[in-house]
Design a protein around this motif. Sequence first.
Motif, PDB file in Angstrom:
ATOM      1  N   GLY A 159      65.897 -62.974 -19.603  1.00  0.00           N
ATOM      2  CA  GLY A 159      66.221 -64.062 -19.267  1.00  0.00           C
ATOM      3  C   GLY A 159      65.240 -65.289 -19.768  1.00  0.00           C
ATOM      4  N   PHE A 160      65.964 -66.503 -19.584  1.00  0.00           N
ATOM      5  CA  PHE A 160      65.287 -67.877 -19.794  1.00  0.00           C
ATOM      6  C   PHE A 160      64.169 -68.182 -18.847  1.00  0.00           C
ATOM      7  N   GLU A 161      64.291 -67.862 -17.636  1.00  0.00           N
ATOM      8  CA  GLU A 161      63.082 -68.028 -16.761  1.00  0.00           C
ATOM      9  C   GLU A 161      62.103 -67.203 -16.742  1.00  0.00           C
ATOM     10  N   HIS A 162      61.827 -65.869 -17.371  1.00  0.00           N
ATOM     11  CA  HIS A 162      60.857 -65.166 -17.675  1.00  0.00           C
ATOM     12  C   HIS A 162      60.195 -65.615 -19.005  1.00  0.00           C
ATOM     13  N   LEU A 163      60.780 -66.043 -19.877  1.00  0.00           N
ATOM     14  CA  LEU A 163      60.484 -66.661 -21.178  1.00  0.00           C
ATOM     15  C   LEU A 163      59.855 -68.043 -20.778  1.00  0.00           C
ATOM     16  N   ARG A 164      60.251 -68.634 -19.799  1.00  0.00           N
ATOM     17  CA  ARG A 164      59.764 -70.119 -19.502  1.00  0.00           C
ATOM     18  C   ARG A 164      58.350 -69.827 -18.623  1.00  0.00           C
ATOM     19  N   LEU A 165      58.299 -68.839 -17.761  1.00  0.00           N
ATOM     20  CA  LEU A 165      56.987 -68.506 -17.213  1.00  0.00           C
ATOM     21  C   LEU A 165      56.089 -68.046 -18.259  1.00  0.00           C
ATOM     22  N   ASP A 166      56.420 -67.133 -19.261  1.00  0.00           N
ATOM     23  CA  ASP A 166      55.581 -66.564 -20.020  1.00  0.00           C
ATOM     24  C   ASP A 166      54.967 -67.969 -21.093  1.00  0.00           C
ATOM     25  N   ALA A 167      55.768 -68.572 -21.561  1.00  0.00           N
ATOM     26  CA  ALA A 167      55.386 -69.630 -22.355  1.00  0.00           C
ATOM     27  C   ALA A 167      54.364 -70.686 -21.361  1.00  0.00           C
ATOM     28  N   LEU A 168      54.458 -70.823 -20.430  1.00  0.00           N
ATOM     29  CA  LEU A 168      53.663 -71.798 -19.409  1.00  0.00           C
ATOM     30  C   LEU A 168      52.017 -70.737 -19.413  1.00  0.00           C
ATOM     31  N   ILE A 169      52.376 -69.638 -19.177  1.00  0.00           N
ATOM     32  CA  ILE A 169      51.045 -68.776 -19.204  1.00  0.00           C
ATOM     33  C   ILE A 169      50.279 -68.834 -20.507  1.00  0.00           C
ATOM     34  N   SER A 170      51.136 -68.774 -21.581  1.00  0.00           N
ATOM     35  CA  SER A 170      50.426 -68.758 -23.058  1.00  0.00           C
ATOM     36  C   SER A 170      49.775 -70.142 -23.408  1.00  0.00           C
ATOM     37  N   LEU A 171      50.563 -71.137 -22.698  1.00  0.00           N
ATOM     38  CA  LEU A 171      50.022 -72.488 -23.041  1.00  0.00           C
ATOM     39  C   LEU A 171      48.746 -72.707 -22.175  1.00  0.00           C
ATOM     40  N   GLU A 172      48.377 -72.317 -20.915  1.00  0.00           N
ATOM     41  CA  GLU A 172      47.211 -72.496 -20.265  1.00  0.00           C
ATOM     42  C   GLU A 172      46.243 -71.676 -20.711  1.00  0.00           C
ATOM     43  N   ILE A 173      46.727 -70.381 -21.276  1.00  0.00           N
ATOM     44  CA  ILE A 173      45.592 -69.538 -22.106  1.00  0.00           C
ATOM     45  C   ILE A 173      45.105 -70.181 -23.250  1.00  0.00           C
ATOM     46  N   GLY A 174      46.006 -70.863 -23.995  1.00  0.00           N
ATOM     47  CA  GLY A 174      45.677 -71.373 -25.114  1.00  0.00           C
ATOM     48  C   GLY A 174      44.648 -72.756 -24.839  1.00  0.00           C
TER      49      GLY A 174
END
Length: 137
Positions: A12-27
């Motif tokens: 789902g989109f919500e899991h993808l959004r959360l993963d994108a935010l986590i990747s952004l913070e790690i970056g």
Amino acid sequence: MIPLLHSPRGDGFEHLRLDALISLEIGWFLMVPISLVVGALWVGFFGKRSRPAPPGFVLGGITVAFGALVLSQAMAASRWLNGSPAGVGDPDGEYVIAAFAELSGVVALLIGAVILISRGAAVRHSRKTVVLGPTSH
């Protein structure tokens, strides 16, 4: 920037959004210190060059737009995480990540606003003309 550092935990989109935010913070945690060191070294080696122009309206606008995008997505992820979603291992830990992304979005919005305001003030100051009065000889 690497779009996703790991695969989403659920569908789902919500899991993808959360993963994108986590990747952004790690970056951001990786790239901000590296950028500061490279920038300091660059200024140290090339410090005698002329001073660059101040950031412009385009940079300020892009920063404001990026901050608004991050903030809106982080707020949506926070609302989703408050509802005890399925497929999320630790909702409290994920909520902290979303809250940190909200803070990052607010900071980006503020920095963009400061860039726009300072550039607007510089343009306004540069457009003031000095009118010389008649001189008598």
